[in-house]
Design an enzyme around this catalytic site. Structure first.
Site, PDB file in Angstrom:
ATOM      1  N   ASP A   1       7.419  23.295   7.183  1.00 16.63           N
ATOM      2  CA  ASP A   1       7.077  22.181   6.302  1.00 16.63           C
ATOM      3  C   ASP A   1       7.680  22.435   4.933  1.00 16.63           C
ATOM      4  O   ASP A   1       7.725  23.584   4.468  1.00 16.63           O
ATOM      5  CB  ASP A   1       5.557  22.041   6.169  1.00 16.63           C
ATOM      6  CG  ASP A   1       4.966  21.251   7.325  1.00 16.63           C
ATOM      7  OD1 ASP A   1       5.664  20.372   7.849  1.00 16.63           O
ATOM      8  OD2 ASP A   1       3.811  21.518   7.688  1.00 16.63           O
TER       9      ASP A   1
ATOM     10  N   ASP B   1      -7.995   8.805  -6.377  1.00 15.05           N
ATOM     11  CA  ASP B   1      -7.168   9.764  -5.640  1.00 15.05           C
ATOM     12  C   ASP B   1      -7.489  11.187  -6.094  1.00 15.05           C
ATOM     13  O   ASP B   1      -7.165  11.583  -7.211  1.00 15.05           O
ATOM     14  CB  ASP B   1      -5.687   9.448  -5.880  1.00 15.05           C
ATOM     15  CG  ASP B   1      -4.760  10.234  -4.950  1.00 15.05           C
ATOM     16  OD1 ASP B   1      -5.234  11.207  -4.338  1.00 15.05           O
ATOM     17  OD2 ASP B   1      -3.580   9.862  -4.842  1.00 15.05           O
TER      18      ASP B   1
ATOM     19  N   GLU C   1      -1.588  15.451  -6.545  1.00 20.72           N
ATOM     20  CA  GLU C   1      -0.614  14.468  -7.005  1.00 20.72           C
ATOM     21  C   GLU C   1      -1.299  13.324  -7.742  1.00 20.72           C
ATOM     22  O   GLU C   1      -0.859  12.883  -8.809  1.00 20.72           O
ATOM     23  CB  GLU C   1       0.193  13.925  -5.809  1.00 20.72           C
ATOM     24  CG  GLU C   1       1.112  14.944  -5.170  1.00 20.72           C
ATOM     25  CD  GLU C   1       0.439  15.712  -4.042  1.00 20.72           C
ATOM     26  OE1 GLU C   1      -0.818  15.707  -3.990  1.00 20.72           O
ATOM     27  OE2 GLU C   1       1.148  16.326  -3.220  1.00 20.72           O
TER      28      GLU C   1
ATOM     29  N   PHE D   1      -4.947   7.200   1.516  1.00 24.19           N
ATOM     30  CA  PHE D   1      -3.603   7.340   2.086  1.00 24.19           C
ATOM     31  C   PHE D   1      -3.710   7.597   3.591  1.00 24.19           C
ATOM     32  O   PHE D   1      -4.613   8.292   4.050  1.00 24.19           O
ATOM     33  CB  PHE D   1      -2.867   8.501   1.410  1.00 24.19           C
ATOM     34  CG  PHE D   1      -1.530   8.803   2.015  1.00 24.19           C
ATOM     35  CD1 PHE D   1      -0.396   8.166   1.556  1.00 24.19           C
ATOM     36  CD2 PHE D   1      -1.411   9.709   3.059  1.00 24.19           C
ATOM     37  CE1 PHE D   1       0.843   8.428   2.117  1.00 24.19           C
ATOM     38  CE2 PHE D   1      -0.190   9.980   3.626  1.00 24.19           C
ATOM     39  CZ  PHE D   1       0.942   9.336   3.157  1.00 24.19           C
ATOM     40  N   SER D   2      -2.774   7.057   4.356  1.00 25.14           N
ATOM     41  CA  SER D   2      -2.698   7.361   5.780  1.00 25.14           C
ATOM     42  C   SER D   2      -1.226   7.460   6.173  1.00 25.14           C
ATOM     43  O   SER D   2      -0.358   6.853   5.540  1.00 25.14           O
ATOM     44  CB  SER D   2      -3.397   6.279   6.619  1.00 25.14           C
ATOM     45  OG  SER D   2      -2.619   5.101   6.669  1.00 25.14           O
TER      46      SER D   2
ATOM     47  N   ARG E   1       0.095   6.143   8.598  1.00 25.35           N
ATOM     48  CA  ARG E   1       0.565   4.860   9.128  1.00 25.35           C
ATOM     49  C   ARG E   1       0.990   3.920   8.003  1.00 25.35           C
ATOM     50  O   ARG E   1       2.076   3.345   8.031  1.00 25.35           O
ATOM     51  CB  ARG E   1      -0.536   4.211   9.971  1.00 25.35           C
ATOM     52  CG  ARG E   1      -0.115   2.905  10.647  1.00 25.35           C
ATOM     53  CD  ARG E   1      -1.260   2.334  11.467  1.00 25.35           C
ATOM     54  NE  ARG E   1      -2.420   2.025  10.628  1.00 25.35           N
ATOM     55  CZ  ARG E   1      -2.533   0.885   9.920  1.00 25.35           C
ATOM     56  NH1 ARG E   1      -1.566  -0.017   9.948  1.00 25.35           N
ATOM     57  NH2 ARG E   1      -3.607   0.670   9.196  1.00 25.35           N
TER      58      ARG E   1
ATOM     59  N   ARG F   1       1.295   4.824   4.692  1.00 24.62           N
ATOM     60  CA  ARG F   1       2.100   5.579   3.730  1.00 24.62           C
ATOM     61  C   ARG F   1       1.882   5.117   2.296  1.00 24.62           C
ATOM     62  O   ARG F   1       2.798   5.137   1.470  1.00 24.62           O
ATOM     63  CB  ARG F   1       3.591   5.499   4.099  1.00 24.62           C
ATOM     64  CG  ARG F   1       3.881   6.112   5.465  1.00 24.62           C
ATOM     65  CD  ARG F   1       5.303   5.855   5.924  1.00 24.62           C
ATOM     66  NE  ARG F   1       6.269   6.515   5.059  1.00 24.62           N
ATOM     67  CZ  ARG F   1       6.583   7.807   5.124  1.00 24.62           C
ATOM     68  NH1 ARG F   1       5.980   8.581   5.998  1.00 24.62           N
ATOM     69  NH2 ARG F   1       7.492   8.318   4.313  1.00 24.62           N
TER      70      ARG F   1
ATOM     71  N   SER G   1      -1.589   4.447  -0.854  1.00 20.45           N
ATOM     72  CA  SER G   1      -3.005   4.489  -1.210  1.00 20.45           C
ATOM     73  C   SER G   1      -3.186   3.640  -2.459  1.00 20.45           C
ATOM     74  O   SER G   1      -2.213   3.158  -3.044  1.00 20.45           O
ATOM     75  CB  SER G   1      -3.457   5.929  -1.463  1.00 20.45           C
ATOM     76  OG  SER G   1      -2.747   6.482  -2.563  1.00 20.45           O
TER      77      SER G   1
ATOM     78  N   LYS H   1       0.116   2.353  -4.597  1.00 21.84           N
ATOM     79  CA  LYS H   1       1.247   3.253  -4.851  1.00 21.84           C
ATOM     80  C   LYS H   1       1.574   3.927  -3.531  1.00 21.84           C
ATOM     81  O   LYS H   1       0.681   4.173  -2.705  1.00 21.84           O
ATOM     82  CB  LYS H   1       0.909   4.296  -5.927  1.00 21.84           C
ATOM     83  CG  LYS H   1      -0.091   5.359  -5.485  1.00 21.84           C
ATOM     84  CD  LYS H   1      -0.283   6.403  -6.558  1.00 21.84           C
ATOM     85  CE  LYS H   1      -1.106   7.581  -6.048  1.00 21.84           C
ATOM     86  NZ  LYS H   1      -2.469   7.242  -5.649  1.00 21.84           N
TER      87      LYS H   1
END
Length: 694
Positions: free
Chosen positions: A323, A360, A364, A391-392, A394, A396, A398, A409
């Site tokens: 990653d 959030d 980030e 956010f998910s 799917r 992408r 939030s 965003k």
């Protein structure tokens, strides 16, 4: 765009300077190992090592010959002293081999004792079906039980957080003093380990293991060697050594007839000595210690391997799947700049960014809030009337839903689709801003409210220092690196080029990880990867080496065959080095052991058959046949303890190709294995001659 993850403390300082607690107590290790070496003389233990079992049988026979030299027929003289010397040397050969294994096992047991010291029976607050709390002993807890843990309590069992947020001190396991935040619903922060301590607030935990089957219990069993089984390579080498031993046994057995025929009869004691000198006793005595030491080196890195096979597989790895975030880059991306679009002011973009990120809790998101507030942005709505949009992978994106507005965003492509679905237009400068941020190696997040895009948020990502050199080393070893990232292709390409990886996959999903691993394995490659979330579990199980983070979920840790207690993804690169070092050490000592036989052959055979006219082959000029036999046997015994430090520490690793490693091993351990016995046996022969032993 990669999914956001909560922050966690990174291991502090250089790895070799980290404080790992509890401290392993090695005092008295060698005394205990020496005692254990004699207990291992039990034939039920010795038979597990075919080479040393043959030496053990030879020892018993020569002991009998020391008491009765004529046991197998008349002998021309009375070689009681000579037979006794052979028996004593053979006994110490077996003891030294057992000692090597006992030292390696003792180090593992010392680590197990240190881990066991973190365990203690505690009282737990068990939540009953009616919601009441009953105090019970931790040993009575079972999988599925719910418990309440308060500040100051030691967590009594492994589990998953169901409710609450608290700081947990995991230093008893990881050695890191910084507390870790644990909370319900987080993919990488909801797993807790029994024996750690909660230092603030409270948690409701569901127990995931029965007594004796927890994470620490499995660690103890593994490092103690209770569950150690031979690896495929180790089994193959053991079979090879057993075949060589059988071949030499047949050869030595036929020498009796040959020696009688040429008028140079040989006693049974000398034949046994010849057999022991010729079979690969050096590697036979050290093989088990090398494997155990490999597990020990992994444990010293604060990594728990489920088996020696996992450690060995690290050395055979062809492909590393990594990653980007936390492995190649420093981890948490931070908001660096707001880039206005569509004629909006910097202040307006900051205000919309603040509204989109107010709920959030990711690093980030918090960095966006800080940057917006630094630029004077304030919340212009009642938070009680707003709802968070998580956010998910799917969507992408939030954001925040207001009674009369939607603020988002996220990935530029996702926001573009969101705005168009509301009937809005995409500003001309969006693609330019997207490309500008991407070429800086950053992550661009588009920002919109309802049907209008307000700007782009520049999230800055930093490459870890020295990572390029690490990948260069892996490349020289023939290991291919693949970077997976949720970033767009331009950003991924910039990061990949700066980091020096061989390949990358942009906008990757969890499913892509499995596909990459399966594709590499279909091409005959062995693959390693890291992961910490539940969605990583299938890929960790699919990989030949799966390294799970201790801060990750229970599912990830159970799917992987290694767990990193420091939760440091870059450690996978070190594990490849350790695995290769294990294989190199085993190969080097095998080469040395077999090369030794050449010198021992020239020491014993010419001396034994000098009456047959082959005395010219006694190039070492040894004093007598008896001196030659004893000198070779003594060297054969002493070389085992002399090589124990190398077997435990491992041959120094160098990032070379397989051909280069083979050439280096043949030069150092092949030629060295031939030269060392010639010198040592001659010196021992001079000492034996000077004291009149033979």
């Amino acid at each position: 765009m990669t999914s956001f993850t909560p922050s966690r403390p990174q291991p502090g300082g250089p790895r070799n300077e980290r404080r790992h607690t509890p401290k392993v107590n090695m005092s008295g290790l060698y005394q205990r190992a020496f005692k254990a070496a004699f207990f291992k003389l039990d034939p039920r233990v010795m038979i597990n090592n075919p080479v040393m079992f043959v030496v053990w049988v030879g020892t018993i026979i020569t002991i009998l010959l020391a008491f009765n030299p004529g046991l197998f027929g008349p002998v021309p003289d009375n070689p009681v002293l000579f037979n006794s010397a052979i028996a004593l040397v053979l006994l110490f050969t077996v003891v030294f081999a057992n000692f090597a294994e006992a030292v390696a096992e003792g180090r593992g047991k010392a680590q197990a004792d240190a881990l066991r010291s973190t365990q203690s029976e505690t009282m737990a607050r068990k939540i009953l079906a009616d919601g009441s709390i009953e105090k019970v002993y931790s040993t009575s807890l079972r999988q599925g039980d719910r418990i309440q843990v308060l500040a100051g309590d030691v967590i009594p069992a492994d589990g998953e957080v169901l409710d609450g947020v608290a700081s947990v001190d995991e230093s008893a396991i990881t050695g890191e003093s910084a507390p870790v935040l644990k909370e319900a619903g987080s993919d990488i922060a909801s797993s807790v380990t029994g024996g750690t301590k909660i230092i603030s607030d409270e948690l409701i935990i569901q127990v995931t293991t029965d007594p004796g089957k927890g994470f620490i219990d499995r660690m103890i069993a593994l490092v103690e060697g209770a569950e150690r089984s031979k690896t495929p390579n180790e089994i193959a080498l053991t079979v090879l050594l057993a075949v060589l031993t059988l071949v030499f046994l047949i050869v030595v057995a036929t020498l009796t007839t040959l020696a009688t025929y040429i008028g140079s009869p040989v006693s049974v004691a000398i034949l046994i000595a010849l057999l022991v000198a010729l079979i690969p006793t050096t590697i036979g005595g050290l093989l088990s210690a090398i494997g155990i030491a490999g597990m020990d080196r992994v444990a010293q890195f604060n990594v728990v391997a489920t088996s020696g096979r996992a450690v060995e597989a690290c050395g055979d790895i062809n492909t590393l799947v990594l990653d980007k975030t936390g492995t190649i880059t420093l981890g948490n991306r931070l908001a660096e700049e707001f880039m206005p679009l569509n004629g909006h002011s910097q202040e307006k973009v900051a205000s919309v960014a603040l509204a989109a990120s107010i709920f959030d809790a990711t690093p980030e998101g918090k960095s966006i809030v800080r940057l917006a507030q630094q630029q004077g942005a304030t919340i212009a709505f009642d938070k009680n009337t707003a709802t968070a949009v998580e956010f998910s992978a799917r969507t992408r994106m939030s954001g925040t839903n207001l009674p009369d507005s939607e603020i988002r965003k996220g990935a530029v492509k996702a926001i573009r689709g969101f705005v168009r679905s509301r009937g809005g237009q995409v500003p001309e400068g969006l693609d330019q801003a997207f490309e500008q941020v991407s070429r800086l190696g950053g992550t661009p997040l588009a920002l919109c409210q309802d049907d209008e895009i307000y700007g782009v948020i520049y999230l800055k990502d930093m490459i870890k220092p020295g990572i390029h050199e690490r990948f260069d080393q892996l490349r020289r070893m023939g290991v291919r690196t693949i970077m997976l990232t949720g970033d767009n292709r331009i950003t991924a390409e910039v990061i990949a080029r700066e980091a020096g990886v061989d390949d990358f996959i942009a906008e990757a999903t969890p499913e892509d990880k499995i596909q990459v691993i399966q594709a590499e394995q279909a091409a005959g490659k062995l693959v390693a990867m890291t992961g910490d979330g539940t969605n990583d579990a299938p890929a960790l199980a699919q990989a030949n080496v799966g390294l799970a983070m201790n801060s990750g979920t229970q599912a990830a840790k159970e799917a992987a065959n290694m767990v990193d207690l420091d939760s440091d993804p870059t450690k996978l690169i070190d594990l490849v080095t350790i695995g290769k070092q294990l294989l190199i050490t085993r190969g080097a000592l095998t080469t040395f052991s077999l090369a030794n036989d050449i010198a021992k052959y020239f020491a014993i055979i010419p001396a034994m058959f000098a009456p047959a006219g082959i005395g010219a082959l006694n190039i070492m000029g040894l004093n007598s046949p008896q001196s030659a036999v004893l000198s070779a046997l003594i060297y054969n015994a002493l070389i085992i303890p002399a090589l124990i430090p190398l077997a435990l520490k491992g041959v120094q690793f160098r990032p070379l190709t397989a051909n280069q490693l083979l050439q280096r091993n043949m030069l150092i351990f092949g030629l060295g294995g031939v030269a060392a016995p010639f010198i040592a046996i001659k010196l021992i022969d001079l000492i034996i001659g000077s004291i009149g032993l033979a």
